[in-house]
Scaffold this motif. Structure first.
Motif, mmCIF file in Angstrom:
data_model
loop_
_atom_site.group_PDB
_atom_site.id
_atom_site.type_symbol
_atom_site.label_atom_id
_atom_site.label_comp_id
_atom_site.label_asym_id
_atom_site.label_seq_id
_atom_site.Cartn_x
_atom_site.Cartn_y
_atom_site.Cartn_z
ATOM 1 N N GLY A 151 -61.185 -1.377 18.366
ATOM 2 C CA GLY A 151 -61.158 -0.171 18.452
ATOM 3 C C GLY A 151 -62.381 0.503 17.589
ATOM 4 N N ASN A 152 -63.037 -0.182 16.925
ATOM 5 C CA ASN A 152 -64.198 0.592 16.117
ATOM 6 C C ASN A 152 -65.055 1.158 16.966
ATOM 7 O OD1 ASN A 152 -63.552 0.358 13.292
ATOM 8 N ND2 ASN A 152 -63.627 -1.931 13.544
ATOM 9 N N ARG A 153 -65.666 0.533 18.053
ATOM 10 C CA ARG A 153 -66.760 0.967 18.854
ATOM 11 C C ARG A 153 -66.415 2.376 19.471
ATOM 12 N NH1 ARG A 153 -69.833 -2.947 22.578
ATOM 13 N NH2 ARG A 153 -70.769 -3.561 20.789
ATOM 14 N N VAL A 154 -65.270 2.303 20.128
ATOM 15 C CA VAL A 154 -65.016 3.543 20.483
ATOM 16 C C VAL A 154 -64.862 4.556 19.840
ATOM 17 C CG1 VAL A 154 -62.482 2.615 21.041
ATOM 18 C CG2 VAL A 154 -63.676 4.666 22.516
ATOM 19 N N ARG A 155 -64.045 4.174 18.660
ATOM 20 C CA ARG A 155 -63.865 5.170 17.576
ATOM 21 C C ARG A 155 -65.075 5.891 17.070
ATOM 22 N NH1 ARG A 155 -63.369 3.374 11.423
ATOM 23 N NH2 ARG A 155 -63.667 5.424 10.410
ATOM 24 N N ARG A 156 -66.221 5.294 16.508
ATOM 25 C CA ARG A 156 -67.341 5.655 16.182
ATOM 26 C C ARG A 156 -67.860 6.422 17.256
ATOM 27 N NH1 ARG A 156 -67.966 -0.102 13.614
ATOM 28 N NH2 ARG A 156 -67.078 0.379 11.617
ATOM 29 N N ASP A 157 -68.038 5.898 18.241
ATOM 30 C CA ASP A 157 -68.915 6.683 19.395
ATOM 31 C C ASP A 157 -68.250 8.017 19.698
ATOM 32 O OD1 ASP A 157 -70.260 4.355 19.889
ATOM 33 O OD2 ASP A 157 -69.242 3.741 21.656
ATOM 34 N N LEU A 158 -67.130 8.189 19.897
ATOM 35 C CA LEU A 158 -66.262 9.367 19.941
ATOM 36 C C LEU A 158 -66.220 10.069 18.853
ATOM 37 C CD1 LEU A 158 -63.379 8.575 22.569
ATOM 38 C CD2 LEU A 158 -65.681 9.743 23.035
ATOM 39 N N GLU A 159 -66.168 9.863 17.841
ATOM 40 C CA GLU A 159 -66.348 10.652 16.338
ATOM 41 C C GLU A 159 -67.470 11.401 16.159
ATOM 42 O OE1 GLU A 159 -63.344 8.432 13.107
ATOM 43 O OE2 GLU A 159 -65.461 7.652 13.265
ATOM 44 N N ASN A 160 -68.497 10.643 16.652
ATOM 45 C CA ASN A 160 -69.803 11.313 16.587
ATOM 46 C C ASN A 160 -70.074 12.299 17.563
ATOM 47 O OD1 ASN A 160 -70.461 9.763 14.429
ATOM 48 N ND2 ASN A 160 -71.506 8.076 15.653
ATOM 49 N N TRP A 161 -69.635 11.915 18.653
ATOM 50 C CA TRP A 161 -69.911 12.870 19.877
ATOM 51 C C TRP A 161 -68.741 14.050 19.887
ATOM 52 C CZ3 TRP A 161 -66.107 14.396 23.727
ATOM 53 C CH2 TRP A 161 -66.663 15.204 24.955
ATOM 54 N N ILE A 162 -67.658 13.887 19.311
ATOM 55 C CA ILE A 162 -66.835 15.036 18.977
ATOM 56 C C ILE A 162 -67.324 16.096 18.037
ATOM 57 C CG2 ILE A 162 -64.587 15.744 17.798
ATOM 58 C CD1 ILE A 162 -63.489 13.283 19.461
ATOM 59 N N ARG A 163 -67.930 15.214 17.089
ATOM 60 C CA ARG A 163 -68.572 16.134 15.895
ATOM 61 C C ARG A 163 -69.711 16.771 16.210
ATOM 62 N NH1 ARG A 163 -69.716 12.260 12.653
ATOM 63 N NH2 ARG A 163 -72.112 12.160 13.158
ATOM 64 N N ASP A 164 -70.582 16.157 16.943
ATOM 65 C CA ASP A 164 -71.960 17.016 17.191
ATOM 66 C C ASP A 164 -72.394 17.299 18.565
ATOM 67 O OD1 ASP A 164 -72.529 16.087 14.551
ATOM 68 O OD2 ASP A 164 -73.415 13.835 15.376
ATOM 69 N N SER A 219 -53.591 -3.275 22.225
ATOM 70 C CA SER A 219 -52.803 -2.368 21.652
ATOM 71 C C SER A 219 -53.044 -1.909 20.416
ATOM 72 C CB SER A 219 -51.312 -2.626 21.741
ATOM 73 O OG SER A 219 -50.887 -3.070 22.919
ATOM 74 N N GLY A 220 -53.365 -2.702 19.271
ATOM 75 C CA GLY A 220 -53.729 -2.406 18.190
ATOM 76 C C GLY A 220 -54.819 -1.509 17.988
ATOM 77 N N GLY A 221 -55.884 -1.958 18.663
ATOM 78 C CA GLY A 221 -57.014 -1.385 18.748
ATOM 79 C C GLY A 221 -57.052 0.053 19.428
ATOM 80 N N GLN A 222 -56.262 0.207 20.595
ATOM 81 C CA GLN A 222 -55.929 1.624 20.898
ATOM 82 C C GLN A 222 -55.394 2.561 20.007
ATOM 83 O OE1 GLN A 222 -53.278 2.178 24.036
ATOM 84 N NE2 GLN A 222 -53.784 4.159 24.102
ATOM 85 N N TYR A 223 -54.609 2.015 19.216
ATOM 86 C CA TYR A 223 -53.552 2.671 18.154
ATOM 87 C C TYR A 223 -54.384 3.207 17.095
ATOM 88 C CZ TYR A 223 -49.991 3.902 14.552
ATOM 89 O OH TYR A 223 -49.445 4.479 13.794
ATOM 90 N N TYR A 224 -55.270 2.138 16.475
ATOM 91 C CA TYR A 224 -56.109 2.425 15.447
ATOM 92 C C TYR A 224 -57.329 3.682 15.902
ATOM 93 C CZ TYR A 224 -60.157 1.870 12.225
ATOM 94 O OH TYR A 224 -61.137 2.246 11.338
ATOM 95 N N ALA A 225 -57.943 3.285 16.993
ATOM 96 C CA ALA A 225 -58.956 4.282 17.551
ATOM 97 C C ALA A 225 -58.421 5.600 17.831
ATOM 98 C CB ALA A 225 -59.699 3.735 18.836
ATOM 99 N N GLY A 226 -57.233 5.629 18.325
ATOM 100 C CA GLY A 226 -56.727 6.721 18.700
ATOM 101 C C GLY A 226 -56.263 7.612 17.635
ATOM 102 N N GLY A 227 -55.857 7.129 16.686
ATOM 103 C CA GLY A 227 -55.448 7.964 15.272
ATOM 104 C C GLY A 227 -56.852 8.477 14.618
ATOM 105 N N LYS A 228 -57.850 7.681 14.642
ATOM 106 C CA LYS A 228 -59.192 8.093 13.863
ATOM 107 C C LYS A 228 -59.821 9.305 14.741
ATOM 108 C CE LYS A 228 -58.876 5.295 10.485
ATOM 109 N NZ LYS A 228 -59.248 5.817 8.922
#
Length: 343
Positions: free
Chosen positions: A140-153, A170-179
């Motif tokens: 989940g780290n890749r989608v999390r970082r990509d969308l975090e940056n996009w959401i912010r900027d 499931s674990g990756g989605q849960y982690y990324a979804g929370g971040k």
């Protein structure tokens, strides 16, 4: 011997379009060279189970195209005017590493052209719907970082984001979804996230009993593995034998246990003979957290994820079943292409 020959041919046929164009087409001799690195007594059982599993979770180009066409036609996603929905949608090309998103966008554009007569270059006429495509969600780290940056900027004050991928853990989605939700709250924007996938696999630690990833039931009686585990700061989470997983990937729990044991032993050995592997390249696949490895067996025609067991993809002096293109190699190729060169 005929069963072995049949299995080698079957596996080679299943993965025949792996990295098509950049590697020789897999043939039975390629599969045989890979499996001969395991003890003779387990080679046939490994071939039997790998043949069974890859027929379920190896995604050829046609498999991926079929999934994308299905997503394209999903009324729950598009409503009753899919052509209008896709014309208004904005396709994100924001991935921080690798080329999976760019490749998926190109394939989606081809399917869109066939279905509606226009590609993604003709889309983006609206300002609310955004599409994030990728081949898989693992940690989940890749989608999390990509969308975090996009959401912010870059994200507008209000948006709907659809994350569409082939395989979702499931674990990756849960982690990324929370971040991602944390990033949305911090941005004070109104952004909804919906996840779409072809297959969902269980990998959460709390659900180890029914995990679809490789997670050993016991530590094998192998000196090298015993030493590797003893050196870990935290002892690994093991699963209870008896349930091979929720997604029905394996022929039996005994067959899954065989892969877990043999790939773990091979992974520890690979780490010994390939000293340049980083600490996060665990025996059963890349994982930042200290574990035995992620243990996913998902492979697509594009590439083998580094979250798969090392026995699948690590190169010389090990011989890989799925030679991998790394993100660094992809970046170098892009650089040369930008400069008008080639590799």
């Amino acid at each position: 011997m005929s069963q072995r020959i049949d299995l080698l041919a079957s596996i080679a046929n299943t993965i025949q379009d792996y990295r098509n164009g950049s590697l020789p087409q897999p043939i039975p001799e390629h599969v045989d060279r890979w499996v001969q690195q395991f003890d003779a007594a387990v080679q046939l059982p490994i071939l039997q189970e790998i043949d069974h599993v890859l027929k379920k979770i190896y995604f050829s180009k046609e498999d991926v195209a079929k999934f994308l066409r299905g997503a394209m036609r999903t009324a729950k996603l598009t409503g009753d005017r899919p052509d209008r929905f896709w014309r208004s949608a904005n396709f994100l090309d924001i991935q921080g590493g690798g080329s999976s998103q760019t490749d998926m966008l190109a394939l989606f554009s081809e399917q869109l052209e066939d279905e509606h007569g226009f590609g993604i270059d003709d889309c983006g006429q609206g300002d609310e719907v955004f599409i994030y495509l990728d081949d898989g969600i693992f940690t989940g780290n890749r989608v999390r970082r990509d969308l975090e940056n996009w959401i912010r900027d870059h994200a507008p004050a209000q948006a709907k984001v659809h994350v569409i991928c082939i395989a979702l853990h499931s674990g990756g989605q849960y982690y990324a979804g929370g971040k991602i939700q944390d990033a949305i709250r911090a941005s004070r924007k109104s952004i909804g996230i919906t996840w779409w996938r072809a297959v969902e696999l269980e990998d959460r630690r709390a659900k180890s009993t029914t995990a679809d990833v490789l997670r050993p039931t016991v530590i094998p009686n192998d000196p090298a593995v015993q030493a590797y585990v003893a050196a870990m700061k935290y002892q690994p989470t093991l699963r209870t034998a008896g349930n091979p997983g929720t997604a029905n990937l394996y022929s039996s729990d005994a067959a899954k246990i065989l892969l877990e044991q043999e790939f773990l032993k091979a992974g520890v050995r690979i780490r010994q003979i390939c000293p340049n592997l980083g600490d996060t390249q665990r025996p059963l696949g890349h994982m930042t957290l200290e574990t035995l490895g992620f243990g996913s067996l998902i492979v697509t025609y594009r590439n083998c994820p580094n979250n798969a067991p090392l026995a699948f993809w690590v190169d010389a002096p090990w011989y890989p079943l799925f030679p991998r293109t790394t993100n660094t190699q992809t970046a170098v190729r892009r650089m040369f292409a930008d400069l008008g060169g080639d590799l």
